[in-house]
Scaffold this active site. Structure first.
Site, PDB file in Angstrom:
ATOM      1  CB  ALA A  46      -0.974  -0.033   1.179  1.00 11.54           C
TER       2      ALA A  46
ATOM      3  CG  ASP B 125      -3.394  -3.489   1.012  1.00  9.29           C
ATOM      4  OD1 ASP B 125      -3.094  -4.498   1.670  1.00  9.29           O
ATOM      5  OD2 ASP B 125      -2.726  -3.068   0.054  1.00  9.29           O
TER       6      ASP B 125
HETATM    7  O1  MRU Z   1      -0.980  -7.301  -3.340  1.00 10.65           O
HETATM    8  P1  MRU Z   1       0.093  -6.621  -2.543  1.00 10.65           P
HETATM    9  O2  MRU Z   1       1.394  -7.332  -2.565  1.00 10.65           O
HETATM   10  O3  MRU Z   1       0.217  -5.155  -2.916  1.00 10.65           O
HETATM   11  O4  MRU Z   1      -0.465  -6.672  -1.062  1.00 10.65           O
HETATM   12  C1  MRU Z   1       0.305  -6.122  -0.028  1.00 10.65           C
HETATM   13  C2  MRU Z   1      -0.288  -6.317   1.315  1.00 10.65           C
HETATM   14  O5  MRU Z   1      -1.331  -6.912   1.463  1.00 10.65           O
HETATM   15  C3  MRU Z   1       0.411  -5.671   2.453  1.00 10.65           C
HETATM   16  O6  MRU Z   1       0.229  -6.397   3.625  1.00 10.65           O
HETATM   17  C4  MRU Z   1      -0.170  -4.269   2.649  1.00 10.65           C
HETATM   18  O7  MRU Z   1      -0.137  -3.543   1.462  1.00 10.65           O
HETATM   19  C5  MRU Z   1       0.540  -3.525   3.700  1.00 10.65           C
HETATM   20  S1  MRU Z   1       2.114  -3.003   3.133  1.00 10.65           S
HETATM   21  C6  MRU Z   1       2.917  -2.163   4.331  1.00 10.65           C
END
Ligand code: MRU
Length: 358
Positions: free
Chosen positions: A51, A242
């Site tokens: 995110a 997210d």
């Molecule tokens: O699909 P992604 O790899 O973007 O998903 C990322 C996550 O679910 C993380 O846990 C979230 O973005 C937090 S990042 C600090």
């Protein structure tokens, strides 16, 4: 910690470089972004992910939008770019937040050259602020690990899901920041790394981060957490998010909800680590209101790995079997012990809102 996932080219300030996360841990390479379209591709194709990092990438995307805009249609051009970037991934609110931050900073100056300078400076500020927030998350969150360590012998076992590490941010990470702070303080720790199908951000990225730093860790398949918890092998769960609603429901990588259920059943503290830019103050009910990204079914049907020295994709299913690929799920607030943010540790998100309103 000296890390960065995204940086402005030293020779050419019309070029931004990122770590290409599609090939880690087997190949370290970078990807160049020089226009809005490339920023959108990098986010959509998950060259960058996590995110906070997709937020910062979109912020640089808006800088490219100012470079591409025409003086006589500037407002319209910037809005078109903002819409293109916002559409790339629907769940993480940091993306829309960063675009909004850019549009409002850019609107404060009149001429196009000033808009360009403001957009660049503001993108760099959003990146620097994220690093500062993640560092603070670690400074607050390490207290939880310290307390557990004081009460037990042997390492504190921390379970995490997906990659909420420095690769998902700019530096430190969110869920990993308390882990890195504990490690730097020599608190004995061990991290259970969920592999995180279908794209394996845990097995590929979190494991790589831990291995690079020498943090003791073990990769487990996604369904192992419950068993470990029943046998006293998990002391705390920390994941990223997210999008977190004002009611405290948290969207994170698919499978997070099941970890929270198992943690509740076993009386294990379950924390979400997040910068406050991940809070969506507009919505209350995460299950009903957070848009959940659905990605291509091939991410479920195929698995990518190293084979004879080459990165290859292998088909897992009968070719004709359909697959469904939800990227995220929502953990209801009632299953979350607390939230670790740059402001501190809170039982409820509304405690933060109160602070903001003060
Ligand atoms: O699909 P992604 O790899 O973007 O998903 C990322 C996550 O679910 C993380 O846990 C979230 O973005 C937090 S990042 C600090």
């Amino acid at each position: 910690m000296e890390n960065t996932t995204i940086w402005l080219d030293k020779q050419d300030n019309r070029k931004v470089c990122v770590i290409d996360q599609r090939y880690l841990p087997h190949k370290f390479c970078t990807f160049e972004i020089t226009c809005v379209a490339e920023a959108a591709t990098a986010i959509r194709d998950m060259v960058v992910r996590g995110a906070p990092l997709i937020g910062v990438t979109a912020a640089y995307g808006m800088y490219f939008a100012t470079l591409e805009a025409n003086a006589d249609s500037c407002e319209q051009d910037l809005q078109t770019a903002a819409d293109t970037l916002a559409k790339t991934r629907p769940t993480a609110v940091n993306l829309k937040w960063a675009i909004h931050e850019q549009l409002s900073a850019i609107s404060e100056v009149e001429d196009l050259e000033s808009k360009r300078q403001v957009a660049l400076r503001n993108a760099q500020k959003i990146a620097n602020d994220d690093t500062a927030a993640c560092k603070k998350i670690g400074e607050h969150g390490v207290e939880l690990i310290r307390e557990i360590s004081a009460k037990k012998s042997g390492p504190v076992n921390i379970l995490t899901h997906c990659n909420a590490g420095w690769l998902a941010c700019i530096n430190w990470g969110t869920a990993t920041s308390p882990i890195y702070h504990a490690f730097l303080e020599n608190i004995p720790i061990h991290v259970w790394v969920d592999e995180t199908r279908p794209r394996n951000q845990g097995a590929n990225l979190t494991a790589w981060e831990m291995q690079q730093r020498g943090v003791p860790h073990t990769v487990i398949v996604d369904n192992t957490g419950g068993h470990l918890m029943q046998h006293g092998l998990v002391d705390i769960v920390i994941t990223g998010a997210d999008r977190v609603t004002r009611g405290g429901d948290a969207a994170n990588k698919i499978g997070t909800y099941l970890k929270a259920l198992a943690a509740k059943d076993n009386d294990i503290p379950f924390y979400i680590a997040l910068p406050t830019s991940t809070i969506d103050w507009q919505i209350e009910d995460g299950v009903k209101e957070i848009p959940i990204e659905e990605r291509n079914q091939d991410e479920v049907k195929y698995i990518q790995g190293l084979c004879d020295g080459e990165i290859k994709k292998v088909l897992l299913t009968p070719p004709e079997s359909p697959a469904k690929n939800y990227g995220f799920d929502v953990t209801p607030a009632r299953l979350i012990t607390g939230f670790i943010t740059e402001e501190g540790i809170h039982d409820k998100i509304c405690q933060l809102q109160k602070q903001e309103n003060n």
